[in-house]
Write a protein that holds these residues in place. Structure first.
Motif, PDB file in Angstrom:
ATOM      1  N   GLU A   1       0.814  -1.216   0.000  1.00 22.29           N
ATOM      2  CA  GLU A   1       0.000   0.000   0.000  1.00 22.29           C
ATOM      3  C   GLU A   1       0.850   1.270   0.000  1.00 22.29           C
ATOM      4  O   GLU A   1       0.318   2.374  -0.123  1.00 22.29           O
ATOM      5  N   SER A   2       2.165   1.120   0.166  1.00 19.73           N
ATOM      6  CA  SER A   2       3.103   2.259   0.231  1.00 19.73           C
ATOM      7  C   SER A   2       2.724   3.233   1.348  1.00 19.73           C
ATOM      8  O   SER A   2       2.718   4.454   1.160  1.00 19.73           O
ATOM      9  N   VAL A   3       2.379   2.683   2.497  1.00 21.93           N
ATOM     10  CA  VAL A   3       2.022   3.488   3.669  1.00 21.93           C
ATOM     11  C   VAL A   3       2.655   2.865   4.907  1.00 21.93           C
ATOM     12  O   VAL A   3       3.195   1.771   4.870  1.00 21.93           O
ATOM     13  N   ASP A   4       2.559   3.604   6.005  1.00 26.58           N
ATOM     14  CA  ASP A   4       2.969   3.076   7.301  1.00 26.58           C
ATOM     15  C   ASP A   4       1.820   3.317   8.263  1.00 26.58           C
ATOM     16  O   ASP A   4       1.643   4.411   8.786  1.00 26.58           O
ATOM     17  N   ASN A   5       1.011   2.285   8.478  1.00 25.29           N
ATOM     18  CA  ASN A   5      -0.188   2.455   9.302  1.00 25.29           C
ATOM     19  C   ASN A   5       0.107   2.564  10.789  1.00 25.29           C
ATOM     20  O   ASN A   5      -0.720   3.019  11.563  1.00 25.29           O
ATOM     21  N   LYS A   6       1.287   2.111  11.215  1.00 21.81           N
ATOM     22  CA  LYS A   6       1.670   2.172  12.622  1.00 21.81           C
ATOM     23  C   LYS A   6       0.598   1.559  13.534  1.00 21.81           C
ATOM     24  O   LYS A   6       0.111   2.182  14.468  1.00 21.81           O
ATOM     25  N   LEU A   7       0.229   0.338  13.226  1.00 24.42           N
ATOM     26  CA  LEU A   7      -0.757  -0.357  14.046  1.00 24.42           C
ATOM     27  C   LEU A   7      -0.095  -0.920  15.292  1.00 24.42           C
ATOM     28  O   LEU A   7       1.061  -1.321  15.277  1.00 24.42           O
ATOM     29  N   THR A   8      -0.850  -0.957  16.378  1.00 24.34           N
ATOM     30  CA  THR A   8      -0.371  -1.527  17.632  1.00 24.34           C
ATOM     31  C   THR A   8      -0.965  -2.921  17.815  1.00 24.34           C
ATOM     32  O   THR A   8      -2.173  -3.101  17.696  1.00 24.34           O
ATOM     33  N   VAL A   9      -0.104  -3.900  18.091  1.00 24.13           N
ATOM     34  CA  VAL A   9      -0.551  -5.275  18.346  1.00 24.13           C
ATOM     35  C   VAL A   9      -0.239  -5.612  19.796  1.00 24.13           C
ATOM     36  O   VAL A   9       0.914  -5.567  20.220  1.00 24.13           O
ATOM     37  N   ARG A  10      -1.281  -5.934  20.561  1.00 19.94           N
ATOM     38  CA  ARG A  10      -1.116  -6.263  21.980  1.00 19.94           C
ATOM     39  C   ARG A  10      -1.563  -7.690  22.241  1.00 19.94           C
ATOM     40  O   ARG A  10      -2.624  -8.115  21.782  1.00 19.94           O
ATOM     41  N   ARG A  11      -0.743  -8.415  23.011  1.00 16.61           N
ATOM     42  CA  ARG A  11      -1.107  -9.801  23.363  1.00 16.61           C
ATOM     43  C   ARG A  11      -2.042  -9.805  24.570  1.00 16.61           C
ATOM     44  O   ARG A  11      -1.679  -9.358  25.647  1.00 16.61           O
ATOM     45  N   LEU A  12      -3.238 -10.323  24.379  1.00  9.85           N
ATOM     46  CA  LEU A  12      -4.160 -10.528  25.502  1.00  9.85           C
ATOM     47  C   LEU A  12      -3.974 -11.938  26.072  1.00  9.85           C
ATOM     48  O   LEU A  12      -4.025 -12.139  27.279  1.00  9.85           O
ATOM     49  N   LYS A  13      -3.784 -12.906  25.184  1.00 11.26           N
ATOM     50  CA  LYS A  13      -3.414 -14.275  25.539  1.00 11.26           C
ATOM     51  C   LYS A  13      -2.419 -14.737  24.488  1.00 11.26           C
ATOM     52  O   LYS A  13      -2.781 -14.873  23.310  1.00 11.26           O
ATOM     53  N   PRO A  14      -1.140 -14.938  24.854  1.00 12.77           N
ATOM     54  CA  PRO A  14      -0.116 -15.266  23.862  1.00 12.77           C
ATOM     55  C   PRO A  14      -0.523 -16.412  22.945  1.00 12.77           C
ATOM     56  O   PRO A  14      -0.966 -17.464  23.409  1.00 12.77           O
ATOM     57  N   ASN A  15      -0.391 -16.177  21.628  1.00  9.08           N
ATOM     58  CA  ASN A  15      -0.686 -17.140  20.570  1.00  9.08           C
ATOM     59  C   ASN A  15      -2.169 -17.451  20.397  1.00  9.08           C
ATOM     60  O   ASN A  15      -2.541 -18.208  19.505  1.00  9.08           O
ATOM     61  N   LEU A  16      -3.021 -16.870  21.243  1.00  8.32           N
ATOM     62  CA  LEU A  16      -4.448 -17.187  21.180  1.00  8.32           C
ATOM     63  C   LEU A  16      -5.341 -15.975  20.966  1.00  8.32           C
ATOM     64  O   LEU A  16      -6.384 -16.080  20.332  1.00  8.32           O
ATOM     65  N   LEU A  17      -4.959 -14.816  21.503  1.00  5.61           N
ATOM     66  CA  LEU A  17      -5.857 -13.660  21.494  1.00  5.61           C
ATOM     67  C   LEU A  17      -5.034 -12.374  21.402  1.00  5.61           C
ATOM     68  O   LEU A  17      -4.149 -12.137  22.217  1.00  5.61           O
ATOM     69  N   TYR A  18      -5.349 -11.538  20.396  1.00  3.09           N
ATOM     70  CA  TYR A  18      -4.603 -10.301  20.181  1.00  3.09           C
ATOM     71  C   TYR A  18      -5.550  -9.128  19.943  1.00  3.09           C
ATOM     72  O   TYR A  18      -6.605  -9.277  19.317  1.00  3.09           O
TER      73      TYR A  18
END
Length: 518
Positions: free
Chosen positions: A401-418
Motif C-alpha cells: 500500500e506504500s504506507v505506514d499504518n503504525k498499528l499496535t498489536v497487543r497480546r491478551l493471551k499469547p498465541n491465542l488472542l490479540y
C-alpha cells in the motif's frame, strides 16, 4: 477533525491454515478505518465475550451441526453484541441445508454472501430476511488478486527451494479420514458422504503412487484438508521418497509454488484457477455430492492416463493447448465463476464488508476488561497465530500500500488472542474550547475566593494566637514553679537517707570481705 467513534470487531479463527491470512487482511483495513480488532482462537473469543465492550462478532457459519457454536452465538447476542456472518463454505451450496437455519438468522444483523447465486438461494429460502443479505465476496480471495499475491513471495521461494518442481495434490476426505478418528460417527451422520469419501480416498492413494513412479524427477506434495489426519497418508507413502505430506500455511502459497494442482470437488480448485495455475479435477467416480463450481473451472480427468496426458502436455510446452484451448477455458471459467463470486474485479471484498459494518450502530457502555482476560484460565487450545506473524503480515501490506499504518498489536493471551488498534487516538476537536472556557472562568472567580479567604484569616488568626499565648503565659509558670518547689523539698530528703544507709552498711560488708580474704 476527529474520526467517528472507534468500534470493536471480534474475529474468531477456527482453521488457521485456511482462514488466518484473509482475516488478517480484513483486520488491517478495519483498523485503518478506525476500528479496534480482537482476533484469536474461536473458543477463546466466545468464552471471553463477556469481557469485551459491545461490538461486532464475525461468525464463520455452519452453526446447525455445532451446538457449542450456536449456544455461544445466542449468549453473545444477549450480552449486547451484534453478529454478522460470512460462511467459509458459502461458495458451494451443496452443503446448504447444514449451513444455516431460521433460528440462526434471527440473531444475525447482516449476512455476507460470496456471490449472486448464494444470495438468491438464501433470499428464496428465507424471504423475510432478504434485507440482511448482501454480496461482498471473501477477503481470503482478495489475496488471490494480482495486487496482493506478493504477500506470499518469501514463502513461495522457500517452498520452491525445499521441494523444487512439484505437483500439488489437495485432498478433502475428512468424512472417512477424520483427524479425530470418528469414522463411526461420520458414517452415521451421512452415509453417502462417508462412502464417497472412502472410495475417493483410496483412488487418490493409487493415483499418487502412479504419479510417483511416472515422474521420479518430480516431487509430489499432498496437502490434506484441515479436518483430515496426516498419519494415514504418512503410513501409505513411507516408502515413496518423492512424496511428502504438508499441512502448514495457507494453500495459496503452495499453489503459487507448484507446477500444477490436482483436487476433487475442492475450493482450492477455484483458488488455483484464480491464480492462473493449471488445475485438474480427478473424478474416478461420480460422487453423490458433486461440487459443480470447482469442477467447472478445472480440467476433468477420470483415470490416471488422462491425468498423465495433461501433465505431459503441460510439462513439454508450458501450455495446455494440446488438451483444451487456454483462452476459451479461461473465459468460460471466469463467466461461470462471476455468478458465484462477487469480488473478482472492482472493489475488494474487505472494502465491501467494511462498508456494511459501518452501517451497524453500537452503544458502547463498557471498557475492555484486560485484567479479567489475563486472569481467566483457558481451556486447552491449538496455536492460532503469533505476534510476529501478525506484524510480519502487516509490514508486507504496508509495502504493497506504500504506507505506514503504525498499528499496535497487543497480546491478551499469547498465541491465542490479540488486540489490534490504531497507534494513536486523537482527542476531539471541541476539547480546547472547553479548556479555554474553564480557564477563563477560573481567572474571574479564583481571585475573589482567595481574597475573601485571606481577609478572613487575617481577622481570626491573630485573635486565636494571642489568646493561646496569653493562656500559656498564665498557666505555664505556675506549673513549673510548683514542680521545682516540690523537687527541692523531696529530693534532698531521699538522697540523705540513701547516703546515710550506705555509710552504715558498706563498711561492715567491706570488713567482712577483707577478713574472709585474709
Amino acid at each position: 477533525m476527529l474520526k467517528k467513534q472507534t468500534k470493536w470487531i471480534y474475529i474468531p479463527i477456527e482453521l488457521p491454515t485456511r482462514e488466518i491470512d484473509g482475516k488478517l487482511l480484513l483486520a488491517y483495513f478495519a483498523v485503518k478505518n478506525n476500528y479496534r480488532v480482537i482476533i484469536g482462537e474461536q473458543r477463546n473469543i466466545y468464552d471471553f465475550a463477556r469481557f469485551f465492550p459491545p461490538g461486532i462478532f464475525l461468525s464463520k457459519g455452519y452453526p446447525n451441526i455445532n451446538k457449542y457454536k450456536t449456544s455461544h452465538l445466542f449468549n453473545i447476542k444477549k450480552q449486547g453484541h451484534s453478529i454478522v456472518e460470512l460462511d467459509e463454505e458459502g461458495l458451494f451450496l451443496n452443503l446448504f441445508r447444514d449451513r444455516t437455519s431460521n433460528e440462526n438468522l434471527k440473531i444475525l444483523n447482516q449476512i455476507y454472501c460470496w456471490g449472486d447465486v448464494q444470495k438468491k438461494t438464501l433470499v428464496n429460502t428465507y424471504p423475510h430476511f432478504k434485507n440482511r443479505f448482501s454480496i461482498t465476496g471473501h477477503p481470503r480471495f482478495d489475496l488471490l488478486r494480482e495486487k496482493y499475491r506478493s504477500v506470499h513471495n518469501h514463502d513461495v521461494e522457500q517452498i520452491k527451494k525445499k521441494y523444487g518442481d512439484f505437483i500439488l495434490v489437495n485432498t478433502r476426505f475428512g468424512f472417512y479420514n477424520h483427524i479425530s478418528r470418528i469414522k463411526g460417527i461420520m458414517k452415521r451422520r451421512n452415509k453417502d458422504l462417508y462412502d464417497d469419501s472412502k472410495t475417493l480416498y483410496h483412488h487418490f492413494i493409487k493415483m499418487v503412487k502412479g504419479l510417483s513412479k511416472s515422474y521420479p524427477n518430480f516431487n509430489i506434495v499432498i496437502r490434506p484438508h484441515p479436518s483430515e489426519s496426516k498419519v494415514e497418508y504418512q503410513r501409505e507413502f513411507m516408502d515413496y521418497n518423492n512424496v511428502f505430506i504438508e499441512h502448514a500455511g495457507t494453500v495459496a502459497k503452495w499453489i503459487l509454488a507448484s507446477k500444477l494442482m490436482i483436487h476433487n470437488n475442492c475450493t482450492t480448485g477455484v483458488e488455483a484457477f484464480l491464480l492462473n495455475k493449471p488445475v485438474i479435477s480427478y473424478m474416478p467416480i461420480k460422487p453423490k455430492l458433486n461440487v459443480y463450481l470447482a469442477n467447472a473451472v478445472s480440467y476433468k480427468a477420470t483415470n490416471l492416463v488422462e491425468v498423465t496426458t495433461f501433465i505431459d502436455s503441460y510439462i513439454s510446452t508450458g501450455k495446455i493447448n494440446n488438451i483444451i484451448d487456454d483462452l476459451k477455458y479461461t473465459e468460460k471459467g471466469k463467466k461461470i465463476l462471476s455468478n458465484h463470486y462477487g469480488a473478482m474485479d472492482g472493489s475488494y471484498a474487505y472494502e465491501k464488508i467494511i462498508r456494511e459494518l459501518n452501517k451497524i450502530k453500537i452503544n458502547r457502555s463498557s471498557a475492555l476488561r484486560t485484567k479479567a482476560i489475563k486472569e481467566k484460565r483457558v481451556k486447552r487450545s491449538k496455536l492460532v497465530v503469533t505476534e510476529a506473524k501478525i506484524k510480519s503480515f502487516f509490514n508486507k501490506l504496508d509495502r504493497i500500500e506504500s504506507v505506514d499504518n503504525k498499528l499496535t498489536v497487543r497480546r491478551l493471551k499469547p498465541n491465542l488472542l490479540y488486540l489490534i488498534e490504531p497507534n494513536e487516538i486523537k482527542i476531539k476537536s471541541s476539547a480546547p474550547l472547553r479548556t479555554k472556557a474553564i480557564k477563563k472562568k477560573r481567572r474571574k472567580s479564583a481571585p475573589l475566593r482567595s481574597k475573601a479567604i485571606k481577609k478572613k484569616r487575617r481577622k481570626s488568626a491573630p485573635l486565636r494566637s494571642k489568646a493561646i499565648k496569653k493562656k500559656r503565659r498564665k498557666s505555664a509558670p505556675l506549673r513549673t514553679k510548683a514542680i521545682k518547689k516540690k523537687r527541692r523539698k523531696s529530693a534532698p530528703l531521699r538522697t540523705k537517707a540513701i547516703k546515710k544507709k550506705r555509710r552504715k552498711s558498706a563498711p561492715l560488708q567491706t570488713k567482712a570481705i577483707k577478713k574472709k580474704r585474709g
